[in-house]
Design a protein around this motif. Structure first.
Motif, PDB file in Angstrom:
ATOM      1  N   GLY A 145      27.355  54.817 123.621  1.00 40.53           N
ATOM      2  CA  GLY A 145      27.903  56.133 123.325  1.00 40.53           C
ATOM      3  C   GLY A 145      29.067  56.519 124.222  1.00 40.53           C
ATOM      4  N   THR A 146      29.282  55.767 125.310  1.00 41.82           N
ATOM      5  CA  THR A 146      30.418  56.056 126.191  1.00 41.82           C
ATOM      6  C   THR A 146      31.681  55.300 125.777  1.00 41.82           C
ATOM      7  OG1 THR A 146      29.778  54.328 127.776  1.00 41.82           O
ATOM      8  CG2 THR A 146      28.887  56.548 128.129  1.00 41.82           C
ATOM      9  N   MET A 147      31.641  54.578 124.658  1.00 46.62           N
ATOM     10  CA  MET A 147      32.881  53.999 124.133  1.00 46.62           C
ATOM     11  C   MET A 147      33.912  55.106 123.916  1.00 46.62           C
ATOM     12  SD  MET A 147      31.670  51.445 121.083  1.00 46.62           S
ATOM     13  CE  MET A 147      30.481  50.137 121.330  1.00 46.62           C
ATOM     14  N   ILE A 148      35.171  54.785 124.111  1.00 48.70           N
ATOM     15  CA  ILE A 148      36.239  55.735 123.800  1.00 48.70           C
ATOM     16  C   ILE A 148      36.334  55.917 122.292  1.00 48.70           C
ATOM     17  CG2 ILE A 148      38.708  56.206 124.002  1.00 48.70           C
ATOM     18  CD1 ILE A 148      38.678  54.404 126.532  1.00 48.70           C
ATOM     19  N   PHE A 149      36.311  54.793 121.582  1.00 49.72           N
ATOM     20  CA  PHE A 149      36.413  54.813 120.116  1.00 49.72           C
ATOM     21  C   PHE A 149      35.122  54.242 119.546  1.00 49.72           C
ATOM     22  CE2 PHE A 149      40.684  53.972 121.871  1.00 49.72           C
ATOM     23  CZ  PHE A 149      41.294  55.180 121.533  1.00 49.72           C
ATOM     24  N   SER A 150      34.453  55.020 118.717  1.00 54.34           N
ATOM     25  CA  SER A 150      33.165  54.605 118.152  1.00 54.34           C
ATOM     26  C   SER A 150      33.342  53.438 117.181  1.00 54.34           C
ATOM     27  CB  SER A 150      32.523  55.782 117.418  1.00 54.34           C
ATOM     28  OG  SER A 150      33.275  56.096 116.251  1.00 54.34           O
ATOM     29  N   VAL A 151      32.222  52.812 116.836  1.00 54.48           N
ATOM     30  CA  VAL A 151      32.247  51.731 115.847  1.00 54.48           C
ATOM     31  C   VAL A 151      32.857  52.226 114.544  1.00 54.48           C
ATOM     32  CG1 VAL A 151      30.847  50.118 114.498  1.00 54.48           C
ATOM     33  CG2 VAL A 151      30.246  50.586 116.889  1.00 54.48           C
ATOM     34  N   ALA A 152      32.449  53.393 114.101  1.00 54.56           N
ATOM     35  CA  ALA A 152      32.979  53.940 112.845  1.00 54.56           C
ATOM     36  C   ALA A 152      34.483  54.164 112.928  1.00 54.56           C
ATOM     37  CB  ALA A 152      32.265  55.247 112.502  1.00 54.56           C
ATOM     38  N   HIS A 153      34.938  54.688 114.058  1.00 55.77           N
ATOM     39  CA  HIS A 153      36.374  54.935 114.207  1.00 55.77           C
ATOM     40  C   HIS A 153      37.156  53.619 114.205  1.00 55.77           C
ATOM     41  CE1 HIS A 153      39.937  57.256 115.455  1.00 55.77           C
ATOM     42  NE2 HIS A 153      40.241  56.183 116.175  1.00 55.77           N
ATOM     43  N   LEU A 154      36.635  52.615 114.881  1.00 60.45           N
ATOM     44  CA  LEU A 154      37.325  51.325 114.935  1.00 60.45           C
ATOM     45  C   LEU A 154      37.466  50.720 113.546  1.00 60.45           C
ATOM     46  CD1 LEU A 154      35.572  49.822 118.093  1.00 60.45           C
ATOM     47  CD2 LEU A 154      37.935  50.657 117.956  1.00 60.45           C
TER      48      LEU A 154
END
Length: 323
Positions: A251-260
């Motif tokens: 959850g601390t990713m800058i860009f989520s899986v969905a956004h990528l």
């Protein structure tokens, strides 16, 4: 389901974990059709559950439903010891010791990797967190089977580890809305983006340092999306020879899986079997003082909640003439 690609008796097959057994999905489907008296059982099984991961994923929800149905039928058969023994003789059931695991998706159409997707990892490398996703590519030859050793290259001592969550595309598409992006995911697996840092940094393009032969361990299985309801609610850890090096919540990713997925699909048509490696958190070897490069005898252990553990032993190059 926990799907895998495996090698046995000289063939590469598609399987699913079932307790202490591995089920060959294509052969299990054929056995089912034979039992029902189908005249073209082999052809029907091949059309419904092909023995390779990428065409299976291209079958979409129908193939997934068929795999679940076949796995459930085999679970029933496992209650009968004599039937279990027969299925094992016929190559439908395998003990884990009888197979060699391969990367779950052995030859993805595209391997799309993301750099600096955790803020602290960007900073430990001397950069500010990016405003847009940074993508780079890998090639299928760079993948390594789970449990297989990574052979240290002769040309560099600067070999580093990067534990990552990887999403595997199930249904392809272009211009995918972020709100529906996870619907295009077949499942998730673990990736170790082993990087040869001096080659990576020789130019502004990272490609060569990220694509040494068999430098990308992937596995141990493709865990289907229904078993990972939120890819941003997982814990990722990396241990090198028993020492904790990396630990983070996805959850601390800058860009989520969905956004990528939504972002990259603005430019590229995604296909079944495409791999999206979502980046690594802080704690990598090059940022430590002194740097902690991988060396002969190490074992890298990447663990992600719900997905399992990916282990890679590190060995020297013992080819004649190797330094």
């Amino acid at each position: 389901m926990r799907l895998l690609t495996f090698a046995a008796r000289g063939q590469t097959r598609l399987g699913v974990e079932a307790g202490e057994w591995i089920i060959d999905l294509n052969r299990a489907a054929r056995a089912h059709f034979v039992a029902r008296g189908a005249s073209r059982a082999g052809a029907q099984a091949w059309a419904l559950l092909p023995p390779a991961m990428t065409p299976f994923l291209a079958g979409g929800s129908d193939a997934m439903a068929a795999a679940r149905d076949v796995a459930a039928r085999m679970q029933e058969a496992l209650r009968d010891p004599r039937e279990t023994a027969r299925l094992q003789r016929d190559g439908v059931l395998w003990a884990p010791s009888e197979i060699d695991r391969l990367p779950p998706v052995p030859a993805p159409p595209k391997i799309l990797c993301v750099g600096r997707n955790y803020a602290e990892h960007a900073r430990e490398g001397g950069s500010e967190p990016p405003e847009l996703p940074i993508f780079f590519g890998r090639f299928p030859h760079s993948l390594l089977a789970p449990g297989a050793p990574f052979i240290l290259p002769r040309v560099s001592p600067q070999v580093d580890f990067e534990g990552e969550l990887a999403a595997v595309i199930g249904s392809g598409g272009r211009d995918i809305p972020e709100s529906r992006a996870l619907d295009h995911v077949a499942g998730y697996t673990i990736f170790n983006d082993i990087s040869v840092r001096d080659y990576q940094r020789r130019t502004t393009q990272w490609m060569i340092g990220k694509n040494f032969d068999r430098s990308g361990p992937l596995g141990p299985a493709l865990v289907t999306r229904d078993e990972v309801p939120d890819p941003q609610a997982l814990t990722l850890t990396v241990d090198v020879s028993g020492e904790r090096m990396q630990e983070a919540r996805t959850g601390t990713m800058i860009f989520s899986v969905a956004h990528l997925i939504a972002y990259i699909s603005q430019a590229l048509t995604l296909e079944p079997g495409d791999l999206v490696a979502t980046g690594t958190p802080s704690g990598v070897g090059f940022a430590r003082k002194p740097p902690r490069w991988l060396r002969d005898g190490d074992t890298v252990r990447v663990s992600i909640t719900r997905l399992g553990v990916l282990e890679t032993p590190i060995l020297p190059d013992r080819r004649k003439g190797a330094r």
